[in-house]
Design an enzyme around this catalytic site. Structure first.
Site, short mmCIF file in Angstrom:
data_model
loop_
_atom_site.label_atom_id
_atom_site.label_comp_id
_atom_site.label_asym_id
_atom_site.label_seq_id
_atom_site.Cartn_x
_atom_site.Cartn_y
_atom_site.Cartn_z
N LYS A 19 0.87 -1.18 0.00
CA LYS A 19 0.00 0.00 0.00
C LYS A 19 0.90 1.23 0.00
O LYS A 19 1.48 1.60 1.01
CB LYS A 19 -0.88 0.01 1.24
CG LYS A 19 -1.89 1.12 1.24
CD LYS A 19 -2.87 0.96 2.40
CE LYS A 19 -4.03 1.95 2.26
NZ LYS A 19 -3.57 3.34 2.36
N LYS A 79 -6.81 -8.21 -1.41
CA LYS A 79 -8.08 -8.20 -2.14
C LYS A 79 -8.47 -9.62 -2.47
O LYS A 79 -7.64 -10.38 -2.98
CB LYS A 79 -7.94 -7.43 -3.45
CG LYS A 79 -7.69 -5.96 -3.30
CD LYS A 79 -7.48 -5.36 -4.68
CE LYS A 79 -6.88 -3.98 -4.57
NZ LYS A 79 -6.28 -3.55 -5.83
N CYS A 102 -19.43 23.57 30.21
CA CYS A 102 -19.57 24.84 30.90
C CYS A 102 -21.03 25.26 30.82
O CYS A 102 -21.64 25.17 29.76
CB CYS A 102 -18.67 25.88 30.23
SG CYS A 102 -19.10 27.58 30.59
#
Length: 692
Positions: free
Chosen positions: A129, A301, A437
């Site tokens: 890859k 694959k 908050c």
DNA sequence: CAGCCTCGAGTTCT
DNA sequence: CTCGAGGCTG
């Protein structure tokens, strides 16, 4: 090329759409041949004939104009920036595996899904890859016509002129080839070439690239293709955009792609077992630094295409392929402090302030710690030596702490109970991970972040309104509420005298503001910053209520939990009781209504365009979706159909006009056939949408 | 009710 | 890019 040309009024919508897309492609091709290569392939008369037929179709089917509408294109080379290219089949990403177990699970999942017997062999093609950028190349009659970047997967940038300069990309395929084919592959730069390029740049005083990937990406996005031509870019092909060859296996397809004239990503291996795969992985990992290019893992694959088709996709990635990543580069550094950031919703986010350290070629000095649970889980303390990595090689992440090297007097981190910006109480709601908050817009951090959200690219998109300026103007009370932005022109004189603001920059900012005085309803709703209402939800609301007034009235009426308006809101697909509570809650606050009305008085808010269903092929039709759609989510498909004036139903009946069948469709598809309802496969459906 | 998918909101650095 | 949360599906 169309063999015969059917009469336009005899065409059905699908045929017309396909015809127009085809003509648009041909015209683009011949434009390129004529203008860019000075090598016209057809006579002027033949070219005019193409354009005339296209125009005639456009008159008959104006709503079918494709994205690359030749009538809309001015000249061939864009003056500034790149034109957009819609991918016929989306360019998706791969799921990741990080461990041997992940890989084993991947194979098991496939076996289970295909219901294969134990003794059936699963073959995988394993490839490195490469860390580059993916690119799509469209060939018509064997000639390269369009090259596009991946972009967001659906739409990329047209980089044809630049790609034409690359030696590795054949301009003509070696026959035999299909009439039309899209080859996908990776553009990258070899490490040696990258180092040489950087040396040159350094010598000439230019900014050097951080890594080969950035160098390749930067080279491809040059507006001047002679610069691209001078860069040592390489390319290999690894897949097709759609299946058009007779090859039944990935391995055979590799040979076909190589025959056409492409380089392949090597070394690859055909693996028959998970052990084979892992063996390959470890082999490549050990050779990693000996390869001429950088890789960040390997890809597996499934070899058989028929199985790939059965497996299909989950979410945005195929079930039949996976990327096995190498461990990300890690580094150790000292955690100097934990800083608390306050976001637009009041969320208190702890951020690690790190002694700057280089990881993966980038200097990192901050990293998010997400929330207090995360800090407790990893027992991260100020002063610790921490290990960090860049998640997905991008976002810095603290992995853990070296407890042996911890100072004896160190104490666990305690999340403040009050907002560091305004002193208001900060509360963690039951079952929630974040502490917020409670100061609301009294809190300077929330107020400024709120305005920043309002002006952000995805909301009002006012350029030149960054954090600095928003903060400055808020602090000096020139801008307190969003509508003040549109009254900023009354302060022109005061602005020009401010430090760091010249006449020119004020002029530019005011012009940017004026340019946004008209806005679509969905963007407007999104800009309000209602809790849980992001881009997608804002679009849903705009589509449902059409106008600001209608929405405002409904939300005011919906204050009563039992009102019809409230039920109407909750009836919108994707909006449940909790989201409805936050949306209606926004209108419970008189201040919010004031802000909204104040804004409305300054702006032109365009009502949601009821789709022009007059000409739409789907107007008044009832559509049912079934099975897993691969190219778009169900919600997306539904939205698109509704935009075209269709009603989307859940079940098939005699009243149903079309059924769009995805993968693994069940009884609905059978019923549709039994009732003789029109059945479209996803491909036809996508092809139709692609041209709208 | 669990398991999914999608969305929102947060984040880094060039 | 990642996490958490909300909503839908089966």
């Amino acid at each position: 090329m169309p063999k015969k040309t059917p009469k336009i009024d005899e065409l059905n919508v699908l045929e017309a759409a396909a015809d127009m897309a085809d003509l648009a492609r041909q015209i683009a091709h011949h434009d390129a041949a004529y203008h860019q290569k000075d090598a016209p392939e057809i006579s002027d008369a033949a070219y005019d004939a193409l354009r005339n037929r296209y125009r005639a179709l456009l008159v008959a089917f104006p709503h079918l104009a494709p994205v690359n509408d030749p009538e809309q294109r001015v000249g061939v080379a864009p003056a500034a920036g790149f034109t957009k290219v819609a991918h016929v089949v989306p360019m998706l990403s791969l799921a990741n595996a990080f461990s041997d177990d992940d890989v084993a699970e991947f194979a098991t999942r496939i076996r289970r899904f295909l219901n294969l017997p134990e003794n059936e062999t699963l073959e995988f093609v394993a490839e490195p890859k490469i860390d580059g950028l993916s690119c799509s190349l469209r060939y018509e009659q064997g000639a390269l016509v369009v090259a596009a970047t991946r972009g967001d997967g659906t739409t990329g940038e047209n980089i044809t002129a630049n790609i034409m300069t690359m030696k590795d990309v054949p301009k003509k395929l070696t026959a035999p080839f299909p009439d039309s084919v899209e080859i996908r592959g990776e553009i990258y730069m070899n490490r040696d070439d990258f180092i040489k390029l950087n040396k040159q740049r350094e010598a000439s005083g230019e900014q050097i690239f951080a890594n080969p990937r950035n160098a390749a990406a930067g080279s491809v996005r040059q507006l001047d293709s002679t610069i691209t031509a001078s860069r040592p870019l390489k390319f290999f092909g690894y897949a097709l955009g759609e299946r058009v060859t007779g090859d039944a296996e990935q391995q055979a397809l590799r040979k076909t792609i190589a025959h056409w004239g492409f380089k392949l990503n090597e070394p690859s291996r055909l693996c028959k077992t998970v052990d084979d795969i892992l063996d390959y992985y470890h082999d490549i990992e050990s050779k990693r630094h000996a390869l001429p290019f950088d890789i960040d893992g390997v890809v597996y694959k499934l070899n058989r295409f028929d199985w790939q088709e059965r497996l299909g996709f989950v979410s945005r990635s195929p079930r039949w392929a996976i990327a096995h990543k190498f461990a990300a580069e890690q580094a150790e550094t000292k955690l100097n402090n934990i800083h608390i950031q306050v976001g637009r919703t009041g969320a208190l986010t702890p951020v690690a302030e790190l002694e700057p350290v280089t990881v993966g070629g980038v200097v990192v000095s901050r990293a998010t710690l997400h929330n207090e649970d995360e800090i407790a889980r990893k027992d991260i303390r100020v002063g610790d030596i921490v290990r960090i990595q860049r998640a997905g090689d991008v976002i810095p992440q603290v992995i853990g702490v070296d407890e042996k090297r911890r100072a004896k007097n160190s104490t666990p981190f305690v999340m403040p109970t009050h907002c560091p910006e305004c002193g208001s109480l900060a509360i963690r709601e039951e079952g929630m991970a974040v502490r917020r908050c409670t100061g609301g817009l009294i809190c300077p951090a929330q107020a400024v972040e709120h305005l920043r959200h309002f002006t952000s690219r995805t909301a009002f998109n006012i350029e030149g309104f960054g954090e600095q300026r928003v903060h400055e103007l808020w602090q000096d009370k020139i801008i307190q509420s969003p509508a003040d932005i549109f009254r900023l022109k009354n302060h022109r004189a005061t602005l020009e005298t401010r430090e760091g603001w010249g006449e020119k920059s004020v002029e530019k900012l005011l012009a940017a503001i004026e340019a946004r005085r008209t806005i679509s309803l969905d963007r407007f709703i999104y800009a309000l910053g209602i809790r849980q209402v992001g881009e997608a939800t804002a679009k849903l609301l705009a589509r449902h209520y059409h106008s600001l007034d209608a929405w405002r009235d409904a939300m005011v009426a919906a204050q009563d939990t039992e009102s019809a308006a409230r039920h109407d809101l909750e009836s919108i697909d994707q909006i449940g009781a909790l989201m409805a509570r936050d949306i209606v809650g926004f209108f419970a606050e008189p201040h919010n209504i004031q802000v909204l009305d104040d804004l409305a008085s300054e702006l032109t808010i365009e009502s949601h365009q009821k789709p022009d269903t007059h000409n739409s092929p789907l107007a008044g039709k009832t559509i049912v979706f079934t099975g897993t759609l691969e190219t778009m989510s169900r919600a997306e498909a539904k939205a698109k159909a509704e935009n075209l004036g269709a009603k989307v139903a859940g079940s098939v009946s005699a009243k149903t006009d079309y059924v769009v069948v995805g993968a693994d469709a069940g009884s609905k598809a059978d019923k549709a056939r039994a009732l003789g309802v029109n059945v479209l496969d996803e491909h036809k459906w996508a092809a139709l949408l692609a041209t709208l």
